[in-house]
Write a protein that holds these residues in place. Sequence first.
Motif, PDB file in Angstrom:
ATOM      1  N   UNK A  56     -17.819  -6.860  38.736  1.00 33.32           N
ATOM      2  CA  UNK A  56     -19.056  -6.344  38.166  1.00 33.32           C
ATOM      3  C   UNK A  56     -20.212  -7.019  38.886  1.00 33.32           C
ATOM      4  N   UNK A  57     -21.125  -6.199  39.373  1.00 30.62           N
ATOM      5  CA  UNK A  57     -22.284  -6.721  40.096  1.00 30.62           C
ATOM      6  C   UNK A  57     -23.541  -6.073  39.570  1.00 30.62           C
ATOM      7  N   UNK A  58     -24.638  -6.755  39.755  1.00 33.74           N
ATOM      8  CA  UNK A  58     -25.930  -6.185  39.407  1.00 33.74           C
ATOM      9  C   UNK A  58     -26.792  -6.138  40.657  1.00 33.74           C
ATOM     10  N   UNK A  59     -27.724  -5.239  40.658  1.00 30.47           N
ATOM     11  CA  UNK A  59     -28.668  -5.165  41.765  1.00 30.47           C
ATOM     12  C   UNK A  59     -29.973  -4.601  41.226  1.00 30.47           C
ATOM     13  N   UNK A  60     -30.968  -4.620  42.043  1.00 31.39           N
ATOM     14  CA  UNK A  60     -32.253  -4.069  41.637  1.00 31.39           C
ATOM     15  C   UNK A  60     -33.014  -3.593  42.856  1.00 31.39           C
ATOM     16  N   UNK A  61     -33.940  -2.709  42.610  1.00 28.66           N
ATOM     17  CA  UNK A  61     -34.819  -2.249  43.680  1.00 28.66           C
ATOM     18  C   UNK A  61     -36.186  -2.865  43.471  1.00 28.66           C
TER      19      UNK A  61
END
Length: 43
Positions: free
Chosen positions: A12-17
């Motif tokens: 599980x990973x998170x990212x953002x712009x």
Amino acid sequence: MTDPAPFSRVKIRTSGLVFCGEDIALIRHDRPNGSHYTPPGVH
């Protein structure tokens, strides 16, 4: 034989712009066969 933990390989990973006006922050990954871009937080 079945895998006792079929979801043990799930990551599980998170990212953002990140936007600055019309610009978007991306991370450049240089590889021997070329480059690609991903949002911050993705490996």
